[in-house]
Design a protein around this motif. Structure first.
Motif, mmCIF file in Angstrom:
data_model
loop_
_atom_site.group_PDB
_atom_site.id
_atom_site.type_symbol
_atom_site.label_atom_id
_atom_site.label_comp_id
_atom_site.label_asym_id
_atom_site.label_seq_id
_atom_site.Cartn_x
_atom_site.Cartn_y
_atom_site.Cartn_z
ATOM 1 N N TYR A 42 42.260 8.963 -30.248
ATOM 2 C CA TYR A 42 41.790 8.326 -31.484
ATOM 3 C C TYR A 42 41.468 6.848 -31.286
ATOM 4 N N ALA A 219 35.799 8.051 -39.459
ATOM 5 C CA ALA A 219 36.751 6.952 -39.305
ATOM 6 C C ALA A 219 37.966 7.180 -40.195
ATOM 7 N N LEU A 222 40.287 9.455 -38.626
ATOM 8 C CA LEU A 222 40.570 9.036 -37.250
ATOM 9 C C LEU A 222 39.966 9.998 -36.221
ATOM 10 N N ASP A 223 38.823 10.585 -36.591
ATOM 11 C CA ASP A 223 38.118 11.488 -35.669
ATOM 12 C C ASP A 223 37.175 10.635 -34.815
ATOM 13 N N THR A 224 37.775 9.882 -33.871
ATOM 14 C CA THR A 224 36.995 8.908 -33.104
ATOM 15 C C THR A 224 35.857 9.539 -32.278
ATOM 16 N N LEU A 227 33.026 9.870 -34.511
ATOM 17 C CA LEU A 227 32.529 8.532 -34.839
ATOM 18 C C LEU A 227 31.582 8.040 -33.739
#
Ligand SMILES: Nc1ncnc2c1ncn2[C@@H]1O[C@H](COP(=O)(O)OP(=O)(O)OP(=O)(O)O)[C@@H](O)[C@H]1O
Ligand SMILES: [Mg+2]
Lengths: 262, 252
Positions: A42, A219, A222-224, A227
């Motif tokens: 993340y 975001a 927190l699904d980087t 993103l």
């Protein structure tokens, strides 16, 4: 001149190869560091994880980015056309220019992120505020450059037209507009990139689709990796838009010495 | 002619001059004495503060509306987005119905004019692709295409090297014999003025006044050898003296 010819003679492969090698080695280094240091996903996902998200969800991502581009292009057209018309009005009526130009400059300094929520309140959560924001950010560079270009004709060229008793319309369409074209396109290339940013900013303040929406909701969760995929797709779209405008410029500014080097 | 400002600039004073029909008149004078201003007054681009100018019994601005003038500037002032041929055609397109030359015929005339100024084969070149001398020849062809009765030339070859200038002088005379117009030709060069003109007007430093007008006793067609004739060298020396005379005026 000689250097320019040498550059043109180089094949596309040798031209792009150094940039490509740098890109690939950065990816490899990135991948190695993330794996070696065990960086949490993340915080910074590895390129392979981002790639996995992209292959898995590319259809949806393309649809979202296409939506954003539609808003951006709509705003780009709206803003640029209005700017061109205003600049044309300015060169024909000094009084209008003197009363409006200073305010145009002042308005330009208002940060667009501060106006975006207001436009969302006024225009709702649909397409309209995104298009308007993109139009606003495109308007100023095109206005300033086109006004300059339309004005920047030599005194002698004006005298030549006067000797021929050219009408104001002939003066505008045959002299001013062609002389302004290089300036116009320089600003259109800037506006192309800005319009994408404008549309995404619009989506940040309230939307249910578009790449800006994807980025914000990724975001939030927190699904980087997603993103990052959103960043990749929006940059890619902005680059394609820029290249499209450059292509049109190449066609319309056909005469030698026309293009302002950038 | 007075330009406003602080202090105001008196560019020309007490100018009285009658130009004969179809004559080639040259104007020489020191820099800043008002030569360009004089051409602009004749063309109706400037209004005189005092006095009157008559062009073919008309006011200059009326003559301008009747497209009596062709103007050749020191820089060629070609439009970079038009080819040499399109640049020559441009005036006729702008004039439209007012042009003495029908729009259908203009292309042929323009091609012929470009051939006359030795630019055959360069019709499709853009100004950027031409040398300074070539651009100036395009500009001359452009000034002639609508057959103006008066050709005003403001140091047209001033920015060119001497060799190019010499050959363009010959070419100009050749073209002028074909398209007889009244020519007012401004130059810094005494020998250029004498070589080209029927009469040479000498202006004093600012405020420009007419110092003298000399008749050039050379027959036409002119050839380069004439520049070594005693009458030519004598006149050239006389004019040079006249132009140098006011050295004290500069100092005071
Ligand atoms: N638009 C203008 N406004 C104010 N002053 C001017 C203007 N045009 C010319 N002048 C002044 O008038 C004088 C004559 O200028 P002009 O351009 O006619 O000189 P010239 O003889 O053509 O000089 P050159 O040989 O250097 O071209 C100059 O002192 C110049 O400063
Ligand atoms: Mg001058």
């Amino acid at each position: 001149m000689v250097r320019k010819n040498a550059r043109q003679a180089a094949s596309p492969l040798t031209e792009w190869l150094p940039a490509l090698i740098l890109f690939l080695s950065t990816l490899i280094l990135w991948e190695g560091l993330v794996r070696g240091l065990d960086v949490p996903r993340y915080i910074l996902p590895s390129p392979s994880e981002i790639g996995a998200v992209i292959t898995q969800r590319w259809q949806d991502l393309v649809r979202q980015v296409a939506w954003t581009m539609l808003e951006a292009i709509g705003g780009f057209l709206l803003g640029s056309i209005l700017a061109f018309l205003s600049a044309s009005l300015f060169v024909h009526a000094r009084l209008i220019e003197r009363s409006m130009y200073p305010w145009a400059i002042v308005l330009q300094t208002v940060p667009i992120v501060a106006i975006a929520p207001l436009l969302t309140i006024w225009l709702g959560f649909g397409t309209a505020p995104k298009v308007v924001i993109a139009a606003i950010v495109c308007f100023f560079p095109v206005l300033v450059n086109t006004t300059r270009g339309l004005r920047l004709v030599s005194a002698q060229a004006l005298e030549l037209m006067q000797i021929l008793s050219a009408s104001r319309w002939q003066l505008y369409i045959r002299l001013r507009v062609p002389s302004a074209m290089p300036f116009l396109f320089t600003s259109l290339k800037v506006a192309a990139s800005l319009s994408v940013i404008g549309a995404i900013v619009g989506e940040f303040t309230g939307a249910d689709r578009g790449i800006g929406y994807v980025v914000v909701s990724a975001a939030y969760r927190l699904d980087t990796p997603l993103l990052f995929a959103g960043i990749v797709f929006s940059s890619f779209a902005a680059v394609i838009f820029f290249l499209l405008i450059s292509g049109i410029e190449r066609i319309l500014l056909f005469w030698p010495g026309a293009r302002i080097e950038d | 002619m007075v330009f406003p400002g602080s202090p105001p600039v008196i560019a020309l004073q007490d100018i009285s001059l009658t130009i004969r029909d179809k004559e080639f008149l040259a104007i020489v004078g020191p820099s800043g004495c008002g030569k360009s201003t004089l051409l602009r007054l004749v063309a109706g681009l400037l209004q005189p503060t005092e006095g009157e100018i008559v062009v073919h019994s008309k006011h200059p601005s009326q003559a301008q509306r009747d497209v009596e003038f062709g103007f050749v500037f020191q820089d060629a002032v070609l439009f970079p987005w038009l080819t040499a041929l399109q640049n020559v055609i441009l005036p006729v397109e702008i004039l439209g119905k007012r042009s003495p030359l029908p729009v259908q015929e203009v292309e042929g005339v323009a091609r012929q004019l470009l051939a006359d100024v030795r630019l055959h084969g360069f019709e499709a070149h853009y100004p950027e692709q031409l040398s300074g001398g070539m651009r100036q020849r395009v500009s001359l062809a452009r000034a002639l295409v609508y057959q103006p009765s008066t050709l005003l030339m403001d140091e047209p070859f001033g920015a060119l090297d001497e060799i190019t200038r010499d050959s363009l002088n010959l070419l100009l005379l050749e073209v002028w014999e074909k398209n007889r117009a009244t020519v007012i030709f401004v130059t810094h060069s005494i020998s250029e003025a004498l070589f080209l003109a029927d009469r040479v007007v000498v202006l004093s430093p600012r405020p420009g006044r007419i110092t003298t007008i000399v008749d050039v006793p050379l027959s036409r067609p002119r050839t380069f050898d004439m520049r070594f004739l005693p009458e030519f060298t004598f006149l050239a020396a006389e004019l040079r003296k006249l132009l140098q005379l006011p050295a004290e005026v500069y100092e005071s």
